[in-house]
Write an enzyme that holds these catalytic residues in place. Sequence first.
Site, PDB file in Angstrom:
ATOM      1  N   LYS A  26      -0.437 -18.124  19.511  1.00 44.37           N
ATOM      2  CA  LYS A  26       0.771 -18.457  18.393  1.00 44.37           C
ATOM      3  C   LYS A  26       1.620 -19.612  18.748  1.00 44.37           C
ATOM      4  CE  LYS A  26       5.163 -16.714  16.690  1.00 44.37           C
ATOM      5  NZ  LYS A  26       5.797 -17.608  17.554  1.00 44.37           N
ATOM      6  N   ASN A  27       1.803 -19.880  19.922  1.00 41.67           N
ATOM      7  CA  ASN A  27       2.504 -21.055  20.380  1.00 41.67           C
ATOM      8  C   ASN A  27       1.825 -22.340  20.633  1.00 41.67           C
ATOM      9  OD1 ASN A  27       4.749 -19.279  20.151  1.00 41.67           O
ATOM     10  ND2 ASN A  27       5.323 -19.308  22.374  1.00 41.67           N
ATOM     11  N   CYS A 124      13.118 -16.527  14.550  1.00 37.01           N
ATOM     12  CA  CYS A 124      13.633 -15.270  15.277  1.00 37.01           C
ATOM     13  C   CYS A 124      15.082 -15.630  15.712  1.00 37.01           C
ATOM     14  CB  CYS A 124      12.775 -14.759  16.330  1.00 37.01           C
ATOM     15  SG  CYS A 124      11.470 -14.153  15.797  1.00 37.01           S
ATOM     16  N   ARG A 129      18.842 -21.903  19.024  1.00 37.11           N
ATOM     17  CA  ARG A 129      17.770 -22.946  19.183  1.00 37.11           C
ATOM     18  C   ARG A 129      18.014 -24.109  18.486  1.00 37.11           C
ATOM     19  NH1 ARG A 129      12.371 -19.240  19.401  1.00 37.11           N
ATOM     20  NH2 ARG A 129      12.816 -18.645  17.066  1.00 37.11           N
ATOM     21  N   ASP A 314       9.092 -13.767  26.426  1.00 40.28           N
ATOM     22  CA  ASP A 314       8.644 -13.410  25.646  1.00 40.28           C
ATOM     23  C   ASP A 314       7.865 -11.908  26.416  1.00 40.28           C
ATOM     24  OD1 ASP A 314       9.128 -14.815  23.364  1.00 40.28           O
ATOM     25  OD2 ASP A 314       7.399 -16.201  23.389  1.00 40.28           O
ATOM     26  N   ARG A 422       3.833 -12.406  12.032  1.00 37.18           N
ATOM     27  CA  ARG A 422       4.143 -13.777  12.531  1.00 37.18           C
ATOM     28  C   ARG A 422       3.381 -13.919  13.649  1.00 37.18           C
ATOM     29  NH1 ARG A 422       9.419 -15.605  14.213  1.00 37.18           N
ATOM     30  NH2 ARG A 422       8.085 -17.368  14.663  1.00 37.18           N
TER      31      ARG A 422
END
Length: 442
Positions: A26-27, A124, A129, A314, A422
């Site tokens: 995902k990243n 999130c 951030r 994470d 997501r």
Amino acid sequence: MTGTDDVLLVHGGTPLEGEIRVRGAKNLVPKAMVAALLGSEPSRLRNVPDIRDVRVVRGLLQLHGVTVRGGEEAAELVLDPSHVESANVADIDAHAGSSRIPILFCGPLLHRLGHAFIPGLGGCDIGGRPIDFHFDVLRQFGAVIEKRPEGQYLEAPHGLRGTKIKLPYPSVGTTEQVLLTAVLAEGVTELSNAAVEPEIEDLICVLQKMGAMISMDTDRTIRITGVDKLGGYNHQALPDRLEAASWACAALATEGSVYVRGAGQREMMTFLNTYRRVGGQFEIDNDGIRFWHPGGPLKAIALETDVHPGFQTDWQQPLVVALTQASGLSIVHETVYESRLGFTEALNQMGAHIQLYRECLGGTPCRFGQRNFLHSAVVSGPTKLQAADLVIPDLRGGFSYLIAALAAQGTSRVHGIDLINRGYENFMEKLPALGAKVELPA
């Protein structure tokens, strides 16, 4: 509360057993899709997961005139940026939704169109951030940013030029911003204190395939020499080490055994060492990794999250659920996001014993130490978890609640499960495949 279509009933107490597959990270995948904007030819991206972040970026690319279609093999996308154009402000805003990824369109759009528009951003809620980092960086390249009621409008009246940037913290998002902007900027860009996560390296591989000139030094310095033109790429995304670790923790917390097809050892080394310290076992082959609970008590550990090559933030939340089943006191010091331990309140309602502290416990002092954030946890175990009503707070915390519900006695109602889409492909199909007893309410 959410509607019934966003609620999952989880009947806990059954070990997870079986096999699931993880696809591309995902990243990395959405960022590699954005990189295709920079090219003068089509790009092919393989091992693409079917997750919401991918769908959001696909839509945003299509709004800007990029043709996106499935490729010849499963989980493949072909992205053709031959006809990039400006998009309607309202369309961008509507499509971006809660994603933060639109900020990474800035550099590529400034190169292709001379201007860009970025709506208000979501993501999130796990701590600060700030997108100010991104805008500061873009200004250093020569962008002019105008704040408008509907968002930020950017122009580069004199083009974008290479620059020297030192990050106050090795931010992944800002490092991505620099890479995507510097590759076509005039001259040399030097980025010090850069993030060096495996997904960053994979993005550099993507850009190099397109014709970019990028070098990485061992001291977190990345140098980019701008080129006049980039082509397309053909790339297989690296596997999602964060999803793989989530399933590994689920196996541990439920006393089960899960084979994660597609998981890779190299990018998970730090996690695997910690998994072994806690008492989990794993077996690696060419196609994936099997994770299991060997029986007997798990061991309490001291753990500190950090940027790569440290223990990823994470990975922390899913592992904390497993640590509630370990014998003794575990100490967890979160140094990446100041508010990431808030999810433990729900675990305590389920019977866990987790105390939060403002001090930097069990490790080196970090940037949150004197700032009144509850960023250290002491987990006392083992404790039997009981079913509860749970409301998902964020992506990783949400999956951690799922793990807790699977490990608990009784039936939990988990609200807000759509958020998990997501970052976790087809998790609603994977759970029953592992023997989990889950259902949507009638």
